[in-house]
Design a protein around this motif. Structure first.
Motif, PDB file in Angstrom:
ATOM      1  N   UNK A 172       0.828  -1.192   0.000  1.00  0.00           N
ATOM      2  CA  UNK A 172       0.000   0.000   0.000  1.00  0.00           C
ATOM      3  C   UNK A 172       0.869   1.251   0.000  1.00  0.00           C
ATOM      4  N   UNK A 173       0.331   2.306  -0.571  1.00  0.00           N
ATOM      5  CA  UNK A 173       1.044   3.576  -0.573  1.00  0.00           C
ATOM      6  C   UNK A 173       0.946   4.242   0.781  1.00  0.00           C
ATOM      7  N   UNK A 174       2.020   4.872   1.196  1.00  0.00           N
ATOM      8  CA  UNK A 174       2.072   5.574   2.470  1.00  0.00           C
ATOM      9  C   UNK A 174       2.071   7.086   2.254  1.00  0.00           C
ATOM     10  N   UNK A 175       2.974   7.570   1.416  1.00  0.00           N
ATOM     11  CA  UNK A 175       3.093   9.007   1.189  1.00  0.00           C
ATOM     12  C   UNK A 175       3.824   9.271  -0.118  1.00  0.00           C
ATOM     13  N   UNK A 176       3.437  10.366  -0.760  1.00  0.00           N
ATOM     14  CA  UNK A 176       4.044  10.795  -2.021  1.00  0.00           C
ATOM     15  C   UNK A 176       4.447  12.260  -1.886  1.00  0.00           C
ATOM     16  N   UNK A 177       5.566  12.627  -2.491  1.00  0.00           N
ATOM     17  CA  UNK A 177       5.962  14.034  -2.558  1.00  0.00           C
ATOM     18  C   UNK A 177       6.256  14.382  -4.004  1.00  0.00           C
ATOM     19  N   UNK A 178       5.701  15.510  -4.448  1.00  0.00           N
ATOM     20  CA  UNK A 178       5.889  15.930  -5.817  1.00  0.00           C
ATOM     21  C   UNK A 178       7.036  16.915  -5.963  1.00  0.00           C
ATOM     22  N   UNK A 179       7.292  17.305  -7.208  1.00  0.00           N
ATOM     23  CA  UNK A 179       8.393  18.215  -7.494  1.00  0.00           C
ATOM     24  C   UNK A 179       8.263  19.566  -6.827  1.00  0.00           C
ATOM     25  N   UNK A 180       7.039  19.988  -6.578  1.00  0.00           N
ATOM     26  CA  UNK A 180       6.810  21.269  -5.890  1.00  0.00           C
ATOM     27  C   UNK A 180       6.622  21.059  -4.393  1.00  0.00           C
ATOM     28  N   UNK A 181       7.002  19.861  -3.921  1.00  0.00           N
ATOM     29  CA  UNK A 181       6.889  19.465  -2.517  1.00  0.00           C
ATOM     30  C   UNK A 181       5.443  19.300  -2.053  1.00  0.00           C
ATOM     31  N   UNK A 182       4.540  19.192  -3.003  1.00  0.00           N
ATOM     32  CA  UNK A 182       3.163  18.828  -2.644  1.00  0.00           C
ATOM     33  C   UNK A 182       3.155  17.399  -2.119  1.00  0.00           C
ATOM     34  N   UNK A 183       2.438  17.160  -1.028  1.00  0.00           N
ATOM     35  CA  UNK A 183       2.434  15.826  -0.422  1.00  0.00           C
ATOM     36  C   UNK A 183       1.039  15.215  -0.422  1.00  0.00           C
ATOM     37  N   UNK A 184       1.020  13.891  -0.483  1.00  0.00           N
ATOM     38  CA  UNK A 184      -0.205  13.112  -0.416  1.00  0.00           C
ATOM     39  C   UNK A 184       0.040  11.977   0.551  1.00  0.00           C
ATOM     40  N   UNK A 185      -0.910  11.732   1.455  1.00  0.00           N
ATOM     41  CA  UNK A 185      -0.750  10.693   2.457  1.00  0.00           C
ATOM     42  C   UNK A 185      -1.933   9.718   2.436  1.00  0.00           C
ATOM     43  N   UNK A 186      -1.640   8.492   2.816  1.00  0.00           N
ATOM     44  CA  UNK A 186      -2.702   7.535   3.060  1.00  0.00           C
ATOM     45  C   UNK A 186      -3.447   7.984   4.312  1.00  0.00           C
ATOM     46  N   UNK A 187      -4.756   7.736   4.340  1.00  0.00           N
ATOM     47  CA  UNK A 187      -5.566   8.156   5.487  1.00  0.00           C
ATOM     48  C   UNK A 187      -5.037   7.561   6.792  1.00  0.00           C
ATOM     49  N   UNK A 188      -4.505   6.367   6.719  1.00  0.00           N
ATOM     50  CA  UNK A 188      -4.064   5.667   7.918  1.00  0.00           C
ATOM     51  C   UNK A 188      -2.847   6.309   8.590  1.00  0.00           C
ATOM     52  N   UNK A 189      -2.131   7.176   7.878  1.00  0.00           N
ATOM     53  CA  UNK A 189      -0.923   7.779   8.457  1.00  0.00           C
ATOM     54  C   UNK A 189      -1.006   9.292   8.568  1.00  0.00           C
ATOM     55  N   UNK A 190      -2.070   9.885   8.080  1.00  0.00           N
ATOM     56  CA  UNK A 190      -2.201  11.344   8.148  1.00  0.00           C
ATOM     57  C   UNK A 190      -2.094  11.830   9.588  1.00  0.00           C
ATOM     58  N   UNK A 191      -1.309  12.892   9.764  1.00  0.00           N
ATOM     59  CA  UNK A 191      -1.135  13.454  11.094  1.00  0.00           C
ATOM     60  C   UNK A 191      -0.061  12.775  11.914  1.00  0.00           C
TER      61      UNK A 191
END
Length: 126
Positions: free
Chosen positions: A46-65
């Protein structure tokens, strides 16, 4: 060839913290999509977290915060700061990188779509 190498895994008690590192040994654009994924025994990756070139981040709900993804381009290193760890966070954690994509958030559950993928580091929470 080892292109991405993870480190920082280990055993920790519930409520504790770990910081994972992913060092890149290939030339990866600082604007590349990079991410962390995990796989527990008997479960799908499963995906945990992603960071883009502009440092935009995306997190799985289970790890947010609780988890924070970041990178230091000067050191060619991706990080995952994990706080308030739970037993269900126990898994093999792998990093991935790819410079082909203009946006990155959609890659959260697309480990196999990354051109570069690490072997993983084990995290055990008891």
């Amino acid at each position: 060839d080892l292109q991405l190498v993870e480190s920082g895994g280990g055993s920790v008690q519930a409520g504790g913290s770990l910081r994972l590192s992913c060092t890149t040994y290939v030339s990866i654009d600082s604007r590349s999509c990079m991410g962390w994924f995990r796989q527990a025994p008997g479960k799908e990756r499963e995906g945990v977290a992603i960071i883009g070139g502009d440092d935009t981040t995306t997190y799985a709900d289970s790890v947010k915060g609780r988890f924070t993804i970041s990178r230091d381009s000067a050191k060619n290193t991706l990080y995952l700061q994990m706080n308030s760890l739970k037993p269900e966070d126990t898994a093999m954690y792998s990093c991935a990188a790819d410079s082909r994509y203009a946006s990155c958030g959609w890659l959260l559950d697309r480990f196999r779509d990354f051109a570069y993928r690490g072997q993983g580091t084990q995290v055990t929470v008891s």
